[in-house]
Every structure is written in C-alpha cells, then in structure tokens.
Design a protein around this motif. Sequence first.
Motif, PDB file in Angstrom:
ATOM      1  N   HIS A  50      -4.875  50.751   0.849  1.00 51.20           N
ATOM      2  CA  HIS A  50      -6.267  50.521   0.479  1.00 51.20           C
ATOM      3  C   HIS A  50      -7.245  51.187   1.445  1.00 51.20           C
ATOM      4  CE1 HIS A  50      -5.062  47.704  -2.642  1.00 51.20           C
ATOM      5  NE2 HIS A  50      -4.228  47.154  -1.761  1.00 51.20           N
ATOM      6  N   LEU A  51      -6.721  51.801   2.504  1.00 54.17           N
ATOM      7  CA  LEU A  51      -7.555  52.564   3.442  1.00 54.17           C
ATOM      8  C   LEU A  51      -7.147  54.033   3.489  1.00 54.17           C
ATOM      9  CD1 LEU A  51      -7.806  50.074   6.466  1.00 54.17           C
ATOM     10  CD2 LEU A  51      -9.548  50.567   4.736  1.00 54.17           C
ATOM     11  N   THR A  52      -6.328  54.442   2.508  1.00 60.41           N
ATOM     12  CA  THR A  52      -5.779  55.803   2.500  1.00 60.41           C
ATOM     13  C   THR A  52      -6.465  56.655   1.444  1.00 60.41           C
ATOM     14  OG1 THR A  52      -3.651  54.960   3.242  1.00 60.41           O
ATOM     15  CG2 THR A  52      -3.686  57.176   2.330  1.00 60.41           C
ATOM     16  N   LEU A  53      -6.784  57.878   1.817  1.00 63.60           N
ATOM     17  CA  LEU A  53      -7.449  58.837   0.943  1.00 63.60           C
ATOM     18  C   LEU A  53      -6.457  59.935   0.561  1.00 63.60           C
ATOM     19  CD1 LEU A  53     -10.488  58.866   0.098  1.00 63.60           C
ATOM     20  CD2 LEU A  53     -10.799  60.725   1.748  1.00 63.60           C
ATOM     21  N   PHE A  54      -6.501  60.329  -0.712  1.00 68.30           N
ATOM     22  CA  PHE A  54      -5.657  61.420  -1.212  1.00 68.30           C
ATOM     23  C   PHE A  54      -6.490  62.690  -1.275  1.00 68.30           C
ATOM     24  CE2 PHE A  54      -4.309  63.780  -5.106  1.00 68.30           C
ATOM     25  CZ  PHE A  54      -3.106  64.261  -4.612  1.00 68.30           C
ATOM     26  N   VAL A  55      -6.011  63.761  -0.633  1.00 67.68           N
ATOM     27  CA  VAL A  55      -6.727  65.034  -0.589  1.00 67.68           C
ATOM     28  C   VAL A  55      -5.828  66.106  -1.202  1.00 67.68           C
ATOM     29  CG1 VAL A  55      -7.927  66.712   0.862  1.00 67.68           C
ATOM     30  CG2 VAL A  55      -7.884  64.297   1.523  1.00 67.68           C
ATOM     31  N   GLU A  65      -4.851  69.845  11.974  1.00 72.72           N
ATOM     32  CA  GLU A  65      -5.988  69.921  12.888  1.00 72.72           C
ATOM     33  C   GLU A  65      -7.286  70.203  12.131  1.00 72.72           C
ATOM     34  OE1 GLU A  65      -3.105  71.450  13.301  1.00 72.72           O
ATOM     35  OE2 GLU A  65      -2.322  70.288  15.012  1.00 72.72           O
ATOM     36  N   LYS A  66      -7.212  71.063  11.141  1.00 71.54           N
ATOM     37  CA  LYS A  66      -8.396  71.371  10.344  1.00 71.54           C
ATOM     38  C   LYS A  66      -8.838  70.142   9.539  1.00 71.54           C
ATOM     39  CE  LYS A  66     -11.529  74.132   8.632  1.00 71.54           C
ATOM     40  NZ  LYS A  66     -12.592  74.736   9.463  1.00 71.54           N
ATOM     41  N   LEU A  67      -7.901  69.430   8.968  1.00 71.80           N
ATOM     42  CA  LEU A  67      -8.238  68.217   8.203  1.00 71.80           C
ATOM     43  C   LEU A  67      -8.861  67.153   9.112  1.00 71.80           C
ATOM     44  CD1 LEU A  67      -5.090  67.893   5.903  1.00 71.80           C
ATOM     45  CD2 LEU A  67      -7.378  68.615   5.227  1.00 71.80           C
ATOM     46  N   LYS A  68      -8.317  67.017  10.295  1.00 75.29           N
ATOM     47  CA  LYS A  68      -8.874  66.034  11.227  1.00 75.29           C
ATOM     48  C   LYS A  68     -10.292  66.406  11.629  1.00 75.29           C
ATOM     49  CE  LYS A  68      -7.841  63.616  15.530  1.00 75.29           C
ATOM     50  NZ  LYS A  68      -6.872  63.463  16.669  1.00 75.29           N
ATOM     51  N   GLU A  69     -10.531  67.698  11.825  1.00 77.77           N
ATOM     52  CA  GLU A  69     -11.874  68.158  12.197  1.00 77.77           C
ATOM     53  C   GLU A  69     -12.891  67.851  11.104  1.00 77.77           C
ATOM     54  OE1 GLU A  69     -14.163  72.439  12.832  1.00 77.77           O
ATOM     55  OE2 GLU A  69     -11.966  72.344  12.976  1.00 77.77           O
ATOM     56  N   VAL A  70     -12.500  68.022   9.846  1.00 79.37           N
ATOM     57  CA  VAL A  70     -13.428  67.827   8.726  1.00 79.37           C
ATOM     58  C   VAL A  70     -13.624  66.348   8.428  1.00 79.37           C
ATOM     59  CG1 VAL A  70     -13.797  68.260   6.274  1.00 79.37           C
ATOM     60  CG2 VAL A  70     -12.916  70.078   7.732  1.00 79.37           C
ATOM     61  N   PHE A  71     -12.545  65.587   8.308  1.00 80.73           N
ATOM     62  CA  PHE A  71     -12.637  64.209   7.824  1.00 80.73           C
ATOM     63  C   PHE A  71     -12.976  63.207   8.918  1.00 80.73           C
ATOM     64  CE2 PHE A  71     -10.458  66.206   4.313  1.00 80.73           C
ATOM     65  CZ  PHE A  71     -10.974  65.551   3.214  1.00 80.73           C
ATOM     66  N   SER A  72     -12.933  63.609  10.146  1.00 78.15           N
ATOM     67  CA  SER A  72     -13.353  62.697  11.208  1.00 78.15           C
ATOM     68  C   SER A  72     -14.873  62.532  11.236  1.00 78.15           C
ATOM     69  CB  SER A  72     -12.861  63.205  12.565  1.00 78.15           C
ATOM     70  OG  SER A  72     -13.385  64.498  12.833  1.00 78.15           O
ATOM     71  N   ARG A  73     -15.588  63.327  10.464  1.00 79.03           N
ATOM     72  CA  ARG A  73     -17.048  63.166  10.377  1.00 79.03           C
ATOM     73  C   ARG A  73     -17.428  61.835   9.723  1.00 79.03           C
ATOM     74  NH1 ARG A  73     -18.019  68.949   7.338  1.00 79.03           N
ATOM     75  NH2 ARG A  73     -17.023  70.318   8.908  1.00 79.03           N
ATOM     76  N   TYR A  74     -16.559  61.322   8.865  1.00 79.58           N
ATOM     77  CA  TYR A  74     -16.896  60.128   8.088  1.00 79.58           C
ATOM     78  C   TYR A  74     -16.457  58.830   8.773  1.00 79.58           C
ATOM     79  CZ  TYR A  74     -17.142  63.959   4.760  1.00 79.58           C
ATOM     80  OH  TYR A  74     -17.424  65.156   4.161  1.00 79.58           O
ATOM     81  N   GLY A  75     -15.633  58.934   9.794  1.00 74.99           N
ATOM     82  CA  GLY A  75     -15.186  57.738  10.502  1.00 74.99           C
ATOM     83  C   GLY A  75     -13.907  58.001  11.277  1.00 74.99           C
ATOM     84  N   ASP A  76     -13.452  56.964  11.947  1.00 73.19           N
ATOM     85  CA  ASP A  76     -12.242  57.079  12.769  1.00 73.19           C
ATOM     86  C   ASP A  76     -11.008  57.141  11.892  1.00 73.19           C
ATOM     87  OD1 ASP A  76     -13.805  56.989  15.039  1.00 73.19           O
ATOM     88  OD2 ASP A  76     -13.651  54.801  15.218  1.00 73.19           O
ATOM     89  N   ALA A  95      -2.567  66.129   0.961  1.00 73.65           N
ATOM     90  CA  ALA A  95      -2.369  65.318   2.165  1.00 73.65           C
ATOM     91  C   ALA A  95      -2.907  63.915   1.936  1.00 73.65           C
ATOM     92  CB  ALA A  95      -3.063  65.965   3.360  1.00 73.65           C
ATOM     93  N   PHE A  96      -2.566  62.990   2.843  1.00 70.97           N
ATOM     94  CA  PHE A  96      -3.038  61.611   2.822  1.00 70.97           C
ATOM     95  C   PHE A  96      -3.679  61.303   4.176  1.00 70.97           C
ATOM     96  CE2 PHE A  96       0.380  61.844  -0.240  1.00 70.97           C
ATOM     97  CZ  PHE A  96      -0.131  61.152  -1.333  1.00 70.97           C
ATOM     98  N   ILE A  97      -4.887  60.762   4.117  1.00 74.11           N
ATOM     99  CA  ILE A  97      -5.637  60.455   5.334  1.00 74.11           C
ATOM    100  C   ILE A  97      -5.949  58.969   5.348  1.00 74.11           C
ATOM    101  CG2 ILE A  97      -7.731  60.928   6.656  1.00 74.11           C
ATOM    102  CD1 ILE A  97      -7.808  63.683   5.329  1.00 74.11           C
ATOM    103  N   GLU A  98      -5.492  58.291   6.389  1.00 76.31           N
ATOM    104  CA  GLU A  98      -5.723  56.860   6.517  1.00 76.31           C
ATOM    105  C   GLU A  98      -6.828  56.605   7.542  1.00 76.31           C
ATOM    106  OE1 GLU A  98      -3.409  52.736   7.820  1.00 76.31           O
ATOM    107  OE2 GLU A  98      -2.338  54.668   7.813  1.00 76.31           O
ATOM    108  N   TYR A  99      -7.831  55.858   7.114  1.00 81.27           N
ATOM    109  CA  TYR A  99      -8.954  55.512   8.002  1.00 81.27           C
ATOM    110  C   TYR A  99      -8.738  54.127   8.603  1.00 81.27           C
ATOM    111  CZ  TYR A  99     -11.811  59.492   6.556  1.00 81.27           C
ATOM    112  OH  TYR A  99     -12.299  60.758   6.349  1.00 81.27           O
ATOM    113  N   LYS A 100      -9.510  53.861   9.634  1.00 82.43           N
ATOM    114  CA  LYS A 100      -9.444  52.556  10.286  1.00 82.43           C
ATOM    115  C   LYS A 100     -10.346  51.538   9.607  1.00 82.43           C
ATOM    116  CE  LYS A 100      -8.299  54.383  14.883  1.00 82.43           C
ATOM    117  NZ  LYS A 100      -8.710  54.457  16.318  1.00 82.43           N
ATOM    118  N   GLU A 101     -11.410  51.988   8.966  1.00 82.83           N
ATOM    119  CA  GLU A 101     -12.372  51.086   8.341  1.00 82.83           C
ATOM    120  C   GLU A 101     -12.595  51.480   6.887  1.00 82.83           C
ATOM    121  OE1 GLU A 101     -15.918  51.249  10.603  1.00 82.83           O
ATOM    122  OE2 GLU A 101     -15.073  50.220  12.356  1.00 82.83           O
TER     123      GLU A 101
END
Length: 242
Positions: A50-55, A65-76, A95-101
């Motif tokens: 429920h905190l994971t984004l599908f890209v 590294e490129k994904l982290k640079e772009v998607f870290s703008r929206y949160g941790d 890819a799958f990106i899991e946020y903390k919040e």
Amino acid sequence: MADWAPIAKEYDPLKAGSIDGTDEEPHDRAIWRAMLARYIPNKGVTGDPHLTLFVARLNLQTTEEKLKEVFSRYGDIRKIRLVRDLVTGFSKGYAFIEYKEERALLKAHRDANRLVIDQHEIFVDFELERTLKGWIPRRLGGGFGGKKESGQLRFGGRDRPFRKPINLPNIKNDFYGEGSSEKRNWSREGTRDWRTRDRDHERSRDKRWPERERSWAWSDSERERDSKEERSRGREKKDRDR
C-alpha cells in the motif's frame, strides 16, 4: 450502473478485455488464458504494497540511481526494485518504488505520471499485484496494458479506464397497437368499416362489368368485319391473276 466505476475494484479478465466492462464472451485467446490461470502473487516480494508505486515504460538504460534521484523529490524512499532479466541482467523497463509515508506515495502518483526520464515518458500507478483482488499479470493474458496493433487492449486501469456503458431507451413497438390512443382509435375504426369497404368494392365491380362486356362485343364485331374484308381482297387478287 449503480456500482459502475472507471477503475476496476476487483480484477476480472473478461471485464478487463471489454471497453465498458459489459462483454459476456472473450474476444481473444489471451483472455481465455487469463480466465483459466490460477496466479499467486510472488511471495518473495517484501515491503508494504500500500506504499509501493509501480513505474513502467522506462528507458532500458535507466538505473536505480536515476530513479532515486527523480522520485526522491516527492518524499523519503524506503526501497527501489528495478526488475531485471535473470539471465542477462538487463532492465525489463519497469520498477517498484516503496515510500516511507503515504503522503509521498500519493504525491508521486499524482505528479510523476507521464514524466520524461531519459527521453522516455513513464507510466506511474499503484502496485496492483498484491492489492487488487484477482490480479492476473500480462504474461498470462491479464493486466491493463496491450497495444492497438495486437488487438489485445485491457481496460479498467489508470491509463485506460472503462468507458461508461450506453443505456439505450426502450422503444415501444406500435405494430401491435402499443402506440398512442389516436392510433388505437384509428385501428378500431378501420376494423369496424371493413364490411362497408367490401360492399362498395362489389358495387363498383358490378358497374364496370357491363362496360367490359360491351367492349368485348364491339371487338368481336370488328374482328368479323376485318375477316370479311380480307376474304374479299383475296378474291379480287385471284380474279386479277386470271
């Protein structure tokens, strides 16, 4: 229509293969495969779904590294998983990106969709494999993807939501007297006057019959006269020949 929604709340391969979710028969073989598939989500995947984004639709050269640079703008970010081929190690383009919040997740879902990364316009959605009931991946005939060229489009997702079904109005058939009262009255009068119409028709036919007899008699007298004239002409011709 009361429970209709443009985004699927539960995955059904038959509905996903229909533009408005109303199809009753699958229109391609992939839907049959998805309907017969018994898919179990990958238990090796960890993290909060429920905190994971599908890209998706990533450039194959895009790195973690490129994904982290772009998607870290929206949160941790807690974790990034770029899916790679087990044999070659090359990126598969998603890819799958899991946020903390949850706030960061919703912000990325709203703003990062159709963002251009490494000359590719990406697609962003929530993870569906572990959150959408009945989910069948694309490799088994399911999913929400597909190309127009293949004719295997899937609907009910963010990129291609369901279209609202069209409700056609019920049109009454006036052939059996289901129309307005004026038409019904007209039909009753018509059935009541059929004897009068037949009587008038008989009278007119009786009037026309003597005229036909006179015309036939006149034509017979003409035929006799013509035959007499022909016979007299034939006799005159024979006399001349002698």
